[in-house]
Motif scaffolding. Sequence first.
Motif, PDB file in Angstrom:
ATOM      1  N   GLY A  63       0.789  -1.231   0.000  1.00 23.71           N
ATOM      2  CA  GLY A  63       0.000   0.000   0.000  1.00 23.71           C
ATOM      3  C   GLY A  63       0.818   1.275   0.000  1.00 23.71           C
ATOM      4  N   ASP A  64       1.989   1.263   0.636  1.00 21.69           N
ATOM      5  CA  ASP A  64       2.826   2.457   0.666  1.00 21.69           C
ATOM      6  C   ASP A  64       3.381   2.806  -0.709  1.00 21.69           C
ATOM      7  OD1 ASP A  64       2.418   2.734   3.360  1.00 21.69           O
ATOM      8  OD2 ASP A  64       4.353   1.896   3.960  1.00 21.69           O
ATOM      9  N   PHE A  65       3.214   1.917  -1.670  1.00 23.34           N
ATOM     10  CA  PHE A  65       3.778   2.127  -3.005  1.00 23.34           C
ATOM     11  C   PHE A  65       2.697   2.270  -4.067  1.00 23.34           C
ATOM     12  CE2 PHE A  65       6.963   0.205  -0.372  1.00 23.34           C
ATOM     13  CZ  PHE A  65       8.107   0.938  -0.673  1.00 23.34           C
ATOM     14  N   PHE A  66       1.451   2.523  -3.642  1.00 30.39           N
ATOM     15  CA  PHE A  66       0.395   2.757  -4.619  1.00 30.39           C
ATOM     16  C   PHE A  66       0.649   4.035  -5.418  1.00 30.39           C
ATOM     17  CE2 PHE A  66      -3.135   0.217  -2.211  1.00 30.39           C
ATOM     18  CZ  PHE A  66      -2.533  -0.954  -2.590  1.00 30.39           C
ATOM     19  N   ASP A  67       1.198   5.053  -4.784  1.00 30.10           N
ATOM     20  CA  ASP A  67       1.508   6.277  -5.531  1.00 30.10           C
ATOM     21  C   ASP A  67       2.585   6.012  -6.578  1.00 30.10           C
ATOM     22  OD1 ASP A  67      -0.313   7.638  -3.964  1.00 30.10           O
ATOM     23  OD2 ASP A  67       1.192   8.468  -2.607  1.00 30.10           O
ATOM     24  N   THR A  68       3.571   5.190  -6.211  1.00 28.41           N
ATOM     25  CA  THR A  68       4.611   4.810  -7.172  1.00 28.41           C
ATOM     26  C   THR A  68       3.999   4.056  -8.340  1.00 28.41           C
ATOM     27  OG1 THR A  68       6.223   4.635  -5.386  1.00 28.41           O
ATOM     28  CG2 THR A  68       6.776   3.538  -7.453  1.00 28.41           C
ATOM     29  N   ASP A 103       0.981   4.304  -9.505  1.00 28.01           N
ATOM     30  CA  ASP A 103       0.231   5.222 -10.362  1.00 28.01           C
ATOM     31  C   ASP A 103       1.154   6.085 -11.206  1.00 28.01           C
ATOM     32  OD1 ASP A 103      -1.986   4.134  -9.210  1.00 28.01           O
ATOM     33  OD2 ASP A 103      -2.578   5.933  -8.088  1.00 28.01           O
ATOM     34  N   GLU A 104       2.281   6.502 -10.632  1.00 27.43           N
ATOM     35  CA  GLU A 104       3.237   7.287 -11.406  1.00 27.43           C
ATOM     36  C   GLU A 104       3.825   6.458 -12.544  1.00 27.43           C
ATOM     37  OE1 GLU A 104       7.387   9.901 -10.847  1.00 27.43           O
ATOM     38  OE2 GLU A 104       6.417   8.968  -9.103  1.00 27.43           O
ATOM     39  N   ALA A 105       4.133   5.202 -12.257  1.00 29.54           N
ATOM     40  CA  ALA A 105       4.643   4.317 -13.307  1.00 29.54           C
ATOM     41  C   ALA A 105       3.603   4.139 -14.399  1.00 29.54           C
ATOM     42  CB  ALA A 105       5.037   2.971 -12.708  1.00 29.54           C
ATOM     43  N   ASN A 164      -5.954   6.708  -3.490  1.00 29.74           N
ATOM     44  CA  ASN A 164      -5.059   5.762  -2.822  1.00 29.74           C
ATOM     45  C   ASN A 164      -5.279   5.691  -1.316  1.00 29.74           C
ATOM     46  OD1 ASN A 164      -3.822   4.731  -5.095  1.00 29.74           O
ATOM     47  ND2 ASN A 164      -2.225   6.292  -5.134  1.00 29.74           N
ATOM     48  N   ASP A 165      -5.734   6.791  -0.702  1.00 32.24           N
ATOM     49  CA  ASP A 165      -6.029   6.703   0.734  1.00 32.24           C
ATOM     50  C   ASP A 165      -7.208   5.758   0.976  1.00 32.24           C
ATOM     51  OD1 ASP A 165      -7.782   8.450  -0.527  1.00 32.24           O
ATOM     52  OD2 ASP A 165      -7.921   9.824   1.184  1.00 32.24           O
ATOM     53  N   VAL A 166      -8.193   5.778   0.078  1.00 35.17           N
ATOM     54  CA  VAL A 166      -9.322   4.848   0.164  1.00 35.17           C
ATOM     55  C   VAL A 166      -8.837   3.415  -0.024  1.00 35.17           C
ATOM     56  CG1 VAL A 166     -11.467   4.115  -0.957  1.00 35.17           C
ATOM     57  CG2 VAL A 166     -11.028   6.553  -0.578  1.00 35.17           C
ATOM     58  N   GLN A 167      -7.980   3.205  -1.012  1.00 34.35           N
ATOM     59  CA  GLN A 167      -7.467   1.855  -1.269  1.00 34.35           C
ATOM     60  C   GLN A 167      -6.642   1.329  -0.098  1.00 34.35           C
ATOM     61  OE1 GLN A 167      -6.198   0.782  -5.413  1.00 34.35           O
ATOM     62  NE2 GLN A 167      -6.171   3.006  -5.660  1.00 34.35           N
ATOM     63  N   ARG A 223      -6.989   2.022   3.015  1.00 26.49           N
ATOM     64  CA  ARG A 223      -7.883   1.621   4.104  1.00 26.49           C
ATOM     65  C   ARG A 223      -8.627   0.338   3.773  1.00 26.49           C
ATOM     66  NH1 ARG A 223      -9.040   7.257   4.108  1.00 26.49           N
ATOM     67  NH2 ARG A 223     -11.030   6.900   3.017  1.00 26.49           N
ATOM     68  N   ALA A 224      -9.040   0.206   2.513  1.00 22.74           N
ATOM     69  CA  ALA A 224      -9.916  -0.908   2.147  1.00 22.74           C
ATOM     70  C   ALA A 224      -9.160  -2.178   1.757  1.00 22.74           C
ATOM     71  CB  ALA A 224     -10.803  -0.481   0.975  1.00 22.74           C
ATOM     72  N   TRP A 225      -8.037  -1.998   1.069  1.00 21.97           N
ATOM     73  CA  TRP A 225      -7.351  -3.176   0.503  1.00 21.97           C
ATOM     74  C   TRP A 225      -5.891  -2.794   0.210  1.00 21.97           C
ATOM     75  CZ3 TRP A 225      -9.981  -7.736   0.257  1.00 21.97           C
ATOM     76  CH2 TRP A 225      -9.366  -8.805  -0.390  1.00 21.97           C
ATOM     77  N   PRO A 226      -5.048  -2.768   1.226  1.00 23.22           N
ATOM     78  CA  PRO A 226      -3.682  -2.237   1.070  1.00 23.22           C
ATOM     79  C   PRO A 226      -2.675  -3.257   0.540  1.00 23.22           C
ATOM     80  CG  PRO A 226      -4.046  -2.829   3.351  1.00 23.22           C
ATOM     81  CD  PRO A 226      -5.337  -3.123   2.631  1.00 23.22           C
ATOM     82  N   THR A 227      -3.137  -4.182  -0.303  1.00 19.44           N
ATOM     83  CA  THR A 227      -2.245  -5.226  -0.805  1.00 19.44           C
ATOM     84  C   THR A 227      -2.381  -5.374  -2.318  1.00 19.44           C
ATOM     85  OG1 THR A 227      -3.844  -7.034  -0.587  1.00 19.44           O
ATOM     86  CG2 THR A 227      -2.480  -6.521   1.352  1.00 19.44           C
ATOM     87  N   GLU A 228      -1.373  -6.026  -2.909  1.00 15.00           N
ATOM     88  CA  GLU A 228      -1.497  -6.589  -4.250  1.00 15.00           C
ATOM     89  C   GLU A 228      -1.461  -8.111  -4.086  1.00 15.00           C
ATOM     90  OE1 GLU A 228      -0.081  -3.223  -7.377  1.00 15.00           O
ATOM     91  OE2 GLU A 228       1.466  -4.668  -6.784  1.00 15.00           O
ATOM     92  N   ASP A 229      -2.220  -8.806  -4.918  1.00 12.22           N
ATOM     93  CA  ASP A 229      -2.546 -10.198  -4.636  1.00 12.22           C
ATOM     94  C   ASP A 229      -2.094 -11.135  -5.752  1.00 12.22           C
ATOM     95  OD1 ASP A 229      -3.937  -9.129  -2.404  1.00 12.22           O
ATOM     96  OD2 ASP A 229      -5.635  -8.704  -3.711  1.00 12.22           O
ATOM     97  N   PHE A 230      -1.619 -12.305  -5.326  1.00 15.54           N
ATOM     98  CA  PHE A 230      -1.078 -13.291  -6.250  1.00 15.54           C
ATOM     99  C   PHE A 230      -1.513 -14.687  -5.817  1.00 15.54           C
ATOM    100  CE2 PHE A 230       1.573  -9.583  -6.008  1.00 15.54           C
ATOM    101  CZ  PHE A 230       1.818  -9.259  -7.334  1.00 15.54           C
ATOM    102  N   GLN A 231      -1.443 -15.625  -6.751  1.00 15.15           N
ATOM    103  CA  GLN A 231      -1.796 -17.012  -6.463  1.00 15.15           C
ATOM    104  C   GLN A 231      -0.575 -17.899  -6.670  1.00 15.15           C
ATOM    105  OE1 GLN A 231      -4.760 -18.691  -9.048  1.00 15.15           O
ATOM    106  NE2 GLN A 231      -5.010 -20.548  -7.818  1.00 15.15           N
ATOM    107  N   LEU A 232      -0.192 -18.623  -5.633  1.00 14.16           N
ATOM    108  CA  LEU A 232       0.916 -19.568  -5.746  1.00 14.16           C
ATOM    109  C   LEU A 232       0.445 -20.783  -6.544  1.00 14.16           C
ATOM    110  CD1 LEU A 232       3.824 -20.352  -4.966  1.00 14.16           C
ATOM    111  CD2 LEU A 232       2.874 -21.426  -2.911  1.00 14.16           C
ATOM    112  N   ILE A 233       1.132 -21.046  -7.644  1.00 14.65           N
ATOM    113  CA  ILE A 233       0.759 -22.131  -8.550  1.00 14.65           C
ATOM    114  C   ILE A 233       1.658 -23.344  -8.370  1.00 14.65           C
ATOM    115  CG2 ILE A 233       0.535 -22.786 -10.981  1.00 14.65           C
ATOM    116  CD1 ILE A 233      -1.620 -20.841  -9.913  1.00 14.65           C
ATOM    117  N   ASP A 234       2.928 -23.104  -8.144  1.00 12.69           N
ATOM    118  CA  ASP A 234       3.867 -24.204  -7.943  1.00 12.69           C
ATOM    119  C   ASP A 234       4.983 -23.726  -7.025  1.00 12.69           C
ATOM    120  OD1 ASP A 234       4.763 -26.940  -8.635  1.00 12.69           O
ATOM    121  OD2 ASP A 234       6.489 -25.903  -9.473  1.00 12.69           O
ATOM    122  N   SER A 235       5.416 -24.606  -6.142  1.00  8.53           N
ATOM    123  CA  SER A 235       6.491 -24.253  -5.223  1.00  8.53           C
ATOM    124  C   SER A 235       7.404 -25.448  -5.018  1.00  8.53           C
ATOM    125  CB  SER A 235       5.925 -23.804  -3.868  1.00  8.53           C
ATOM    126  OG  SER A 235       6.975 -23.452  -2.986  1.00  8.53           O
TER     127      SER A 235
END
Length: 283
Positions: free
Chosen positions: A219-224, A226-228, A247-250, A252-264
């Motif tokens: 979440g601390d890098f949402f501004d980054t 958006d700039e990218a 980004n302040d709303v995001q 508070r509501a969902w401060p992550t980026e999400d991924f699915q582990l497929i193989d490990s």
Amino acid sequence: MAVHAHPDDESSKGAATYAYYTSLGDEVMVVSCTGGERGDILNDQLPDLAMARRDLAGLRRREMAAAQKVMGIQHRWLGYVDSGMAREDGSLPAGSFASIPLETSAAPLVALVRSFKPHVMITYDENGGYPHPDHIRAHVVGVEAYRAAADPARYPEAGEAWQVSKLYYDRIMNSVRLDAVYDELLTSEPGSPLIEKLREMRDWMSARTFEATTRIPAGDFFDTRDEALRSHASQVAPDSPFFFWPNDVQRRAWPTEDFQLIDSKVNTQMPETDLFAGIEGAE
């Protein structure tokens, strides 16, 4: 290592995560499979409109360089030509990324994996995130490279074999996240004109199940992020309601980026908050 179809995909699908890990001192490489040559100009406010009409491929290279600088990542071009959308008969332009045999198109990515030696690879799911031929092909090529790079009998000319420890699919654009942001926006900014746009998005995203196993606290890098993304000005209007939410709303509501582990190849426990969880010496 994150494998993407076109320049700009990396900024809309994971840029905050890449910047987060870069801030921790980790090496991050983004691979763009194509140059985006057959993309449309999606921003009618584009300052470089004349260049975009004359040399879209050249402009998109400039945009990618700007986004790379914002994120602080490494970047490589795989070197293939954008396929565009399939024709009415399902065919694709000869020599384009999605029309090239897999053994050919995967070879340079296998070489990159073996030289960069990533612990983690991220790509798209079987549908490409959405069914653009290059997104689907990026999935196929990414999974092929993940598997083949570890086998010394395959692509022997591509360098010494390397086993990537974990393979993830991008699950950032999901309906649960959208619902959380929508609900928070209704509470904190009930007069926002964005609410109607999010309501429309909820209608067509409601069928997407939540498959993420791993939520990265970016979440601390949402501004980054958006700039990218705004660096890709030919592809994204600066006030696009599809991409840019408060980004302040995001946070508070969902401060992550999400991924699915497929193989490990390592032991890990779900749910995860770190792509490197379970990788000895890489956490």
